[in-house]
Write a protein that holds these residues in place. Sequence first.
Motif, mmCIF file in Angstrom:
data_model
loop_
_atom_site.group_PDB
_atom_site.id
_atom_site.type_symbol
_atom_site.label_atom_id
_atom_site.label_comp_id
_atom_site.label_asym_id
_atom_site.label_seq_id
_atom_site.Cartn_x
_atom_site.Cartn_y
_atom_site.Cartn_z
ATOM 1 N N ASN A 161 -28.889 -23.216 -24.123
ATOM 2 C CA ASN A 161 -29.278 -23.004 -25.661
ATOM 3 C C ASN A 161 -28.121 -24.367 -26.324
ATOM 4 O OD1 ASN A 161 -30.580 -20.883 -25.193
ATOM 5 N ND2 ASN A 161 -28.681 -19.639 -25.470
ATOM 6 N N ALA A 162 -28.161 -25.483 -25.652
ATOM 7 C CA ALA A 162 -28.145 -26.990 -26.198
ATOM 8 C C ALA A 162 -28.934 -27.181 -27.043
ATOM 9 C CB ALA A 162 -27.313 -27.704 -25.065
ATOM 10 N N TYR A 163 -29.885 -26.889 -27.445
ATOM 11 C CA TYR A 163 -30.527 -27.383 -28.078
ATOM 12 C C TYR A 163 -30.867 -26.561 -29.526
ATOM 13 C CZ TYR A 163 -32.719 -22.286 -28.705
ATOM 14 O OH TYR A 163 -33.033 -21.317 -28.495
ATOM 15 N N ALA A 164 -30.166 -25.597 -29.557
ATOM 16 C CA ALA A 164 -30.041 -25.032 -30.979
ATOM 17 C C ALA A 164 -28.620 -25.188 -31.364
ATOM 18 C CB ALA A 164 -30.107 -22.920 -30.627
ATOM 19 N N ASN A 165 -27.321 -25.914 -30.108
ATOM 20 C CA ASN A 165 -26.058 -25.762 -31.048
ATOM 21 C C ASN A 165 -25.469 -26.734 -30.067
ATOM 22 O OD1 ASN A 165 -23.554 -26.521 -32.112
ATOM 23 N ND2 ASN A 165 -23.559 -24.631 -32.458
ATOM 24 N N PRO A 166 -26.131 -28.466 -29.713
ATOM 25 C CA PRO A 166 -25.192 -29.640 -29.121
ATOM 26 C C PRO A 166 -23.667 -29.789 -28.202
ATOM 27 C CG PRO A 166 -25.705 -30.664 -31.062
ATOM 28 C CD PRO A 166 -26.195 -29.229 -31.168
ATOM 29 N N ALA A 167 -22.895 -28.694 -29.577
ATOM 30 C CA ALA A 167 -21.398 -28.964 -30.173
ATOM 31 C C ALA A 167 -20.998 -28.761 -28.273
ATOM 32 C CB ALA A 167 -20.983 -28.141 -30.769
ATOM 33 N N SER A 188 -28.235 -32.853 -22.194
ATOM 34 C CA SER A 188 -29.216 -32.460 -21.832
ATOM 35 C C SER A 188 -30.197 -32.534 -23.500
ATOM 36 C CB SER A 188 -29.845 -30.297 -21.264
ATOM 37 O OG SER A 188 -29.611 -30.009 -22.088
ATOM 38 N N HIS A 189 -29.096 -31.977 -24.280
ATOM 39 C CA HIS A 189 -29.498 -32.710 -25.807
ATOM 40 C C HIS A 189 -29.980 -33.612 -26.144
ATOM 41 C CE1 HIS A 189 -25.703 -33.359 -26.947
ATOM 42 N NE2 HIS A 189 -25.599 -33.631 -27.983
ATOM 43 N N GLU A 190 -29.308 -35.179 -25.451
ATOM 44 C CA GLU A 190 -29.536 -35.815 -25.860
ATOM 45 C C GLU A 190 -31.071 -36.263 -24.841
ATOM 46 O OE1 GLU A 190 -24.904 -37.365 -25.356
ATOM 47 O OE2 GLU A 190 -26.896 -37.883 -23.752
ATOM 48 N N ILE A 191 -31.377 -36.511 -24.341
ATOM 49 C CA ILE A 191 -32.245 -36.716 -23.906
ATOM 50 C C ILE A 191 -33.602 -35.917 -23.554
ATOM 51 C CG2 ILE A 191 -33.098 -36.409 -21.039
ATOM 52 C CD1 ILE A 191 -31.590 -38.491 -21.505
ATOM 53 N N LEU A 192 -33.474 -34.590 -24.209
ATOM 54 C CA LEU A 192 -34.624 -33.130 -24.667
ATOM 55 C C LEU A 192 -34.239 -32.510 -25.547
ATOM 56 C CD1 LEU A 192 -37.965 -32.996 -24.437
ATOM 57 C CD2 LEU A 192 -37.259 -31.352 -22.088
ATOM 58 N N PRO A 193 -33.900 -31.938 -26.770
ATOM 59 C CA PRO A 193 -33.418 -31.176 -27.614
ATOM 60 C C PRO A 193 -33.386 -30.085 -27.913
ATOM 61 C CG PRO A 193 -33.538 -33.334 -28.540
ATOM 62 C CD PRO A 193 -33.681 -33.334 -27.898
ATOM 63 N N MET A 484 -45.164 -50.679 -30.049
ATOM 64 C CA MET A 484 -43.453 -50.232 -29.167
ATOM 65 C C MET A 484 -43.296 -48.623 -30.012
ATOM 66 S SD MET A 484 -39.944 -51.938 -29.605
ATOM 67 C CE MET A 484 -39.467 -52.248 -28.533
ATOM 68 N N ARG A 485 -43.168 -47.608 -29.378
ATOM 69 C CA ARG A 485 -43.034 -46.444 -29.125
ATOM 70 C C ARG A 485 -41.806 -45.666 -29.061
ATOM 71 N NH1 ARG A 485 -47.813 -42.027 -30.365
ATOM 72 N NH2 ARG A 485 -46.697 -39.745 -29.996
ATOM 73 N N GLN A 486 -40.854 -45.055 -30.062
ATOM 74 C CA GLN A 486 -39.621 -43.671 -29.796
ATOM 75 C C GLN A 486 -40.538 -42.748 -30.121
ATOM 76 O OE1 GLN A 486 -37.850 -45.344 -27.800
ATOM 77 N NE2 GLN A 486 -37.842 -47.642 -28.378
ATOM 78 N N ASP A 487 -40.001 -42.259 -29.194
ATOM 79 C CA ASP A 487 -41.027 -40.152 -28.863
ATOM 80 C C ASP A 487 -39.375 -39.713 -29.584
ATOM 81 O OD1 ASP A 487 -43.495 -39.502 -29.815
ATOM 82 O OD2 ASP A 487 -43.348 -40.684 -27.743
ATOM 83 N N PHE A 488 -39.235 -38.313 -30.443
ATOM 84 C CA PHE A 488 -38.363 -37.654 -31.212
ATOM 85 C C PHE A 488 -38.880 -36.431 -31.083
ATOM 86 C CE2 PHE A 488 -37.243 -41.826 -32.487
ATOM 87 C CZ PHE A 488 -35.526 -42.003 -31.848
ATOM 88 N N VAL A 489 -38.107 -35.313 -30.148
ATOM 89 C CA VAL A 489 -38.440 -33.921 -30.806
ATOM 90 C C VAL A 489 -36.875 -32.813 -30.669
ATOM 91 C CG1 VAL A 489 -37.778 -33.438 -27.736
ATOM 92 C CG2 VAL A 489 -39.244 -31.815 -29.708
ATOM 93 N N GLN A 490 -36.984 -31.810 -31.902
ATOM 94 C CA GLN A 490 -35.728 -30.868 -31.863
ATOM 95 C C GLN A 490 -36.214 -29.982 -32.489
ATOM 96 O OE1 GLN A 490 -32.256 -31.439 -31.977
ATOM 97 N NE2 GLN A 490 -33.175 -28.963 -32.126
ATOM 98 N N THR A 491 -35.890 -28.707 -31.494
ATOM 99 C CA THR A 491 -36.659 -27.440 -31.267
ATOM 100 C C THR A 491 -36.156 -26.962 -33.096
ATOM 101 O OG1 THR A 491 -36.793 -27.395 -29.726
ATOM 102 C CG2 THR A 491 -35.727 -24.873 -30.624
#
Lengths: 676, 562
Positions: A161-167, A188-193, A484-491
Amino acid sequence: MTGRLMIGVDVGGTFTDIFVLDEATGAARVAKVPTSRPDQAAGFLAGIGVQVADLTQVATVVHGTTAGTNALLERKGARIGVITTEGFRDVLEMRRRDRPRTWGLRGNFDPVVPRDLRLEVAERVLADGTIRQPADLDAVRAAGRQLLDRGCAAVAVLFVNAYANPANERAAVTALRAFWPNPHVSASHEILPEIREFERFSTTALNAYLQPEVSGYLGRLEAALRDRGFGGEFLIVQSNGGVMAVDTACRLPVRTALSGPAAGVIAAAHIAQSAGIANVITGDMGGTSFDVALIADGQAALAAQTAIDFGMVVRTPMIEITTIGAGGGSIAWVDRGGLLTIGPESAGSDPGPVAYGRGNDRPTVTDANIVLGRIDPDRPIGGGRLDVAAARAAILAHVGRPLGLGLEAAAEAILRVANSRMAGAIRLVGIERGHDPKGFAFMPFGGGGALHAGALLAETGLAMALIPRYPGVTSAMGCVIADMRQDFVQTVNCLTAAVDTPALSALIERHAAEGTRLLDAAGVAFSARSRLMELDMAYVGQTHTVPVPLETTPTPEAIEAAFAAAYLRAYGRLLPGGVTRILNLRTAVIGHRPKLDLSTLAPDGAGTVTPRTTRKVHVGAWHDAAIHDRLSLPVGARIAGPAVLEQPDTTILVEPGLIAEVDAFGNIRLTREAAP
Amino acid sequence: MSIDPITLAVLAGRMEQIADEMDATLFRSAFNPIIAEAHDASHGLYHAITGETLVQGKSGLPIFVGVMAFAVKAAIDKAARDGDLADGDIYAFNDAHLGGTHLSDMRLVRPFFRGGRVFCWLASVGHWHDMGGAVPGNYNPQATEVFQEAFVLPPVKLVRGGILQQDIVDILLRNTRLPASAQGDLNGQLGALDLGARRLSALLDEYGDETVAAALSALSDRAQALTRAEIAALPDGRWEAEDFLDNDGITDTALRIRVALEIAGDRLRLDFAGTAGATPGPVNISYGTAVACVYVAMKHIFPALPANAGVMRQVEVAIPPRSLLAAEFPAPTGGYTETILRMIDVIFSAMALAAPDRVVANAYGTINALSIAGHRADGRRWVMFSFYGGGHGGTPEGDGLNHGNAPISTATIPPAEILEAAYPVMFRQWALRPGSAGPGRHRGGLGAVYEIEVLEEQAEAFLFGERGRHPPRGVAGGGDAALNRFSYESGSGRLTPPMASKMVGIRLRRGEAVRLETPGGGGYGPPAARDPALVARDVRLGYLSPEAADAAYGAAWREVAA
């Protein structure tokens, strides 16, 4: 000082391809050298050396690499450790409870991190982000020291559940970075939250597994370039078809998993768009496989994840490439039920087809092309001479006799079944996703595709084939073209009706700021910048989402309307009264690079439409086919089939009833002859 | 009309693609995770008159490969009785005694007309989340009649001449705890059938009806020829094997499943004489399910065989009437998965005696259907329902796979994070289970441990599992795996169900948990033949304890480890 040359380098399994563009004159040069193994750097530098003696003249080098993919496939990454939530040590090994093959119950799986290097610590975050138990940082430090003592070169922190709170993850990596001797510490939250622990853990662990290897390789390359006077920018192609700075690639090597093939698709999109064609299906035919990708309205379709091998899942946006096991080296055989079958076994490029005379005695697709005269046995790609008699004997023995067919009929049968499988892949990515084939062109690249283009048009109903001027170096050209392309994701995971739009906008801004920072840091000149936002959405209860395009300052009503439109497009019917949910936000920040003017690649001067010679070629029956030197054909040349157009890196078959025309960019347009 | 071998090869691929695409459409659009994630669904093309399988999708659930033919036949019989079959009709039903498997599977069967005649049938089956009945999710281990398992729908025309019969949809949606999910899945299945019909029309327009019909019939002949060649390569003879189900959920008595495998030339016969009779509890299966299960076992033993009815022309299946394997309406069949898994186990065990290099040891052999349900603070109902994994059997080539899916399924498990986000639960553990694998030259794969804590005030749990009394077997001298083990917290203590792995109405309060420990796979070959270095590695990785290693393999590994 930096110069005016841009160089694209694509390192493939067999060849390293070079594409050199002189930005001042628009002139382009290409080179092809054997890929060096195990260190690809030697071939990389040798390839550049063929065309460019003085690296001080080079402004940019862009690299499409298979170093990461190969390290994954051959399990040659680093020894790494994992620190994870108590109770979840085995997620990487348990996968999503799948199996390698549906039938037979055989096959096994070894994760890249063995169980004794996966250590648990007390910590727990709940799905809503509540911290049930803070991370035990003493335990984290002790685990880190233990992994170091046992020779780990990188460590990945994988908390549930680090995607929900990376603290908790953040605290853990901070504690580790205080003493870890290299930069290879990741959470894991740095690579794919993003929600889904196996996919996030797998992507993060594979990234860590590649970091020492890939950053070492790229570091060696960059140092060698600098030693030779190179003072420009060194960029790496990502799986999403965009480039990134070399330091980003060292931090996120998992994003290079489909680097080379993605660059090829980017080049295809640009070539087609320059030629006035927005919709293309590309087909890259290699020794063992046929890779298909879809470009609609100039944009390559993206997939959310891929499995490099069983259980080795990488989730990061990547150009969607569908692969089937039908390449030039695929073996043709008749099964025990009497059915002619192509592959999955392949002779690849080594030993290769029977005609190569390197020990394979079972007929391949290329052997069929050879005995039918479609490939010149005296001038094959890669040089040498082919053993036609051996190819004939193999086709007769393994296909002709079992099916009661003569030589030509058996060879044609092999091609028909192979073409039918390739056409199936084209249908799968294109037509069956709701696109009308008449609106698409087929673009073959790689060495073998152009021999099959005519047959694939007939099988799929595609309107025409567009064959680039240098189909054998398309990926290298794509390196020079890619943005040049940077992708980001956040649940996000909320009901659409309850979405906190200011928070969503702030998230977009955070992604955009980080993307802009990476663009600025790369030191590359952009002609423009843009960003794309998408929400992954579904009805409540569904687990598969549809991508929904998003405005910068969205309202819940606008999001609902955009979802309805996207869902209707995908599935044809809506769920009346259905409640919708937002799972993830995806943001892409794009720095557009100046585009290569392809007309500079077009043939200049008069050229010649006079055939070099004629040869017997079998297409349904034996024909006397005109053999042309493709690169000598002038703009506007029009060749009616049957004919064969030859060039060093490919052979184009113009079947009877087809017309080949050279357009203003030097592409060949292959179309059906208008009915009289 | 005969067909040339090249057109046949082309059409085989084209028709498979149609079925595959129907699968993919439903997987993407389905509402419940059992279809969307676990792929508990299937699609195909079926014979116009007999209903036999002509072509089936590759990605659907393996057990449906054989059983769909029975569902289509039920629709054909219904149409013949009523005499009103028309273009644009679609039959819907879940009746397991007519269509096989269990009542959770909703079957949609559609005639495909060409030139005023039925050319073939298209069908879609999918496992719905809830069909009413006594237990959310319909795995009721205490059912003694189908009526306690779920709402029973016989074949009725859901769509009549292209018009959806809303009355029937209303009845269906009133009989489920999760109507939105049911409506979504129904839409997805209708969409898949629409798509199949469109693709098939295009194919027939391109190649002509006669050519395609000839190809379909040639593909069955080819499947038969392939099967004949595979069987002929096996030794002739007769071999027997037996195994047991723990109980039927009502009475704690073991239920025998016995098979005699006979191979004579190019024919193979499986005789299940000696198997227990039909039982009051829901581990019965219908005759159609039993035959389909043999098909699944054949496909695992001979993976190259295609998915059509031609395969079964060389295979004879003898099922004793009124046995556990040929139960009649209204005997409950909710736990059919457990029974067919045991059938596959005994077929493998018998085949291991005949040709040990052709089979693997028994897999974990139970799906462990576990549902946890309750109401949220705001009164909304929630039902978390999933199947859990275990180890695969050791193989002639190597150790079995850790934490795989059941041989009758290709289902993946939902991620813990998805379950925790959707339901008020927290997984305390989601891990491999050390010591659960059967020992052998090639040991089995490891089973798993799942411990799930409830975060709401209260909840109820239901479990339908097996292998709590009779472990997965090794073959070729390999040892048995660990038993399935289930326990739950209640007040201060930890309890286990009286029926081992079956129980309804387990009351849980906030902070209490259930714990499921699943079996590994059986071992392949004698443990004494295992490389001590591999035993040492297993101990180092914690796959088994040093003491367990000594007991199973002797102490030779300790020298390697030292």
